[in-house]
Design a protein around this motif. Sequence first.
Motif, short mmCIF file in Angstrom:
data_model
loop_
_atom_site.label_atom_id
_atom_site.label_comp_id
_atom_site.label_asym_id
_atom_site.label_seq_id
_atom_site.Cartn_x
_atom_site.Cartn_y
_atom_site.Cartn_z
N ILE A 193 0.83 -1.20 0.00
CA ILE A 193 0.00 0.00 0.00
C ILE A 193 0.87 1.25 0.00
O ILE A 193 0.64 2.19 -0.78
N ILE A 194 1.89 1.27 0.85
CA ILE A 194 2.79 2.42 0.92
C ILE A 194 3.51 2.63 -0.42
O ILE A 194 3.65 3.75 -0.90
N ALA A 195 3.95 1.52 -1.03
CA ALA A 195 4.64 1.62 -2.32
C ALA A 195 3.70 2.15 -3.40
O ALA A 195 4.11 2.93 -4.27
N ASP A 196 2.43 1.74 -3.36
CA ASP A 196 1.46 2.27 -4.34
C ASP A 196 1.24 3.77 -4.14
O ASP A 196 1.02 4.50 -5.11
N LEU A 197 1.29 4.22 -2.89
CA LEU A 197 1.07 5.63 -2.61
C LEU A 197 2.24 6.50 -3.07
O LEU A 197 2.05 7.65 -3.48
N HIS A 198 3.47 5.96 -2.99
CA HIS A 198 4.65 6.72 -3.41
C HIS A 198 5.73 5.74 -3.89
O HIS A 198 6.70 5.46 -3.19
N PRO A 199 5.56 5.21 -5.12
CA PRO A 199 6.43 4.10 -5.58
C PRO A 199 7.90 4.44 -5.71
O PRO A 199 8.74 3.56 -5.55
N ARG A 200 8.25 5.67 -5.99
CA ARG A 200 9.68 5.98 -6.16
C ARG A 200 10.44 5.96 -4.84
O ARG A 200 11.66 5.80 -4.82
N VAL A 201 9.72 6.12 -3.75
CA VAL A 201 10.37 6.20 -2.45
C VAL A 201 10.35 4.85 -1.74
O VAL A 201 11.37 4.40 -1.20
N TRP A 202 9.20 4.20 -1.73
CA TRP A 202 9.01 3.01 -0.88
C TRP A 202 9.04 1.72 -1.69
O TRP A 202 8.13 0.91 -1.61
N GLN A 203 10.09 1.53 -2.47
CA GLN A 203 10.27 0.27 -3.20
C GLN A 203 10.74 -0.81 -2.22
O GLN A 203 11.74 -0.64 -1.54
N THR A 204 10.01 -1.92 -2.19
CA THR A 204 10.32 -2.98 -1.24
C THR A 204 11.58 -3.74 -1.62
O THR A 204 11.78 -4.08 -2.80
N HIS A 205 12.43 -4.02 -0.65
CA HIS A 205 13.62 -4.83 -0.87
C HIS A 205 13.22 -6.28 -1.08
O HIS A 205 12.26 -6.76 -0.48
N GLU A 206 13.97 -6.98 -1.91
CA GLU A 206 13.63 -8.38 -2.21
C GLU A 206 13.71 -9.27 -0.97
O GLU A 206 13.06 -10.31 -0.90
N ALA A 207 14.49 -8.87 0.02
CA ALA A 207 14.61 -9.66 1.25
C ALA A 207 13.79 -9.06 2.39
O ALA A 207 14.03 -9.37 3.56
N ALA A 208 12.80 -8.24 2.05
CA ALA A 208 12.05 -7.51 3.08
C ALA A 208 11.35 -8.45 4.06
O ALA A 208 11.38 -8.22 5.27
N ASP A 209 10.72 -9.50 3.57
CA ASP A 209 9.98 -10.39 4.48
C ASP A 209 10.90 -11.03 5.50
O ASP A 209 10.60 -11.06 6.71
N ALA A 210 12.03 -11.54 5.04
CA ALA A 210 12.96 -12.19 5.96
C ALA A 210 13.53 -11.19 6.95
O ALA A 210 13.66 -11.48 8.16
N ARG A 211 13.86 -10.01 6.48
CA ARG A 211 14.42 -8.99 7.36
C ARG A 211 13.39 -8.51 8.38
O ARG A 211 13.70 -8.35 9.56
N PHE A 212 12.17 -8.30 7.92
CA PHE A 212 11.14 -7.83 8.83
C PHE A 212 10.80 -8.92 9.85
O PHE A 212 10.60 -8.63 11.04
#
Length: 333
Positions: A193-212
């Motif tokens: 949702i955050i990425a859809d609101l501002h995609p240039r800023v909040w691009q998810t890292h490919e390892a985001a799930d594991a890191r989070f």
Amino acid sequence: MTLTTRPAGRADLNPLADLLCHAARGLAARDPALWPLVADPETEIRATLERQVAGEDTPLRQRWLLAEDGGELLGAVHSFLLPVPPIYAGALGSPGLILQDAALRPNAPEAARATLLAAAEADLAAAGARILLTASVAEGDWLSCHGAQGYHPLTLYLAKVGLAEMAVRPPVRSAAEGDVPAIVGLSATHRRIIADLHPRVWQTHEAADARFGGWMTRSLGLADRDMFVAGEGAVQGYAISQPITAMHVSAGHRIAGMGIIDDFYHAALEDPLCLGAGSDEAAALLRTAEAARQARGDGAVFVVCPAAWRSKIALLEHSGYRTALIWSIKILD
């Protein structure tokens, strides 16, 4: 009048401390419940400046820039080069943040404000920042200057003063290690949702799930915070309340007694334009996270919310929150 700017040095500590103390007293007078002063703001501000100017306050790159006219101090601005949170890709690199503790002398010309902002932007750009962020208290004197220089709101910090005691009741409960996979799944939706609101800023890292997930497991063992989940059966939402950081409270103001809910999401908020089913449960989750800060002695709490997330803002305002800080953004192309 000839306006010039330069970095602050140790010889500037006394006039700079006087300037910031005057600004802190003005903010406290305007909103004493939200921005109370410490017992001795002059001493705290001077000690904080000594560490910051010497580079001892944080490993992050930071700088105070001064505006002068013929050697007379007119104003100051404070900036950081921030690390990219590990759950985001950071394609545009480390953002530069111009903090809310910027200040002008009461008799300073308005041109000094724009001159300081431009100097801070140039300094951060020279350090490699392509994303520029500015922080301002709501209805603060700097907010219109930020807008005039091409910034628009990115993130709101909504605050509530006067927290009520509340027992943890179903369907809200304290989080456990077995809830981490569900929290990670909800966080993935939150990040989308955050990425859809501002995609240039909040691009998810490919390892985001594991890191989070790793961070959530570690957070369960940290003594300074409380984690909650909500839902009958399947987990529908999560909230984490913790102490606020000095980045959000300027020197001279009392940071003790303030908390922040940085992670708060419920399935009722999935549509950023309109609250969905389960909004009462989402509100109960929020109130439980608030009460956890009250039980730890806090009298105020902040919640982080993207400025474009209307449904979340509506839930927060209905729950007694008001915008206290605004982070605005400009991207250098």
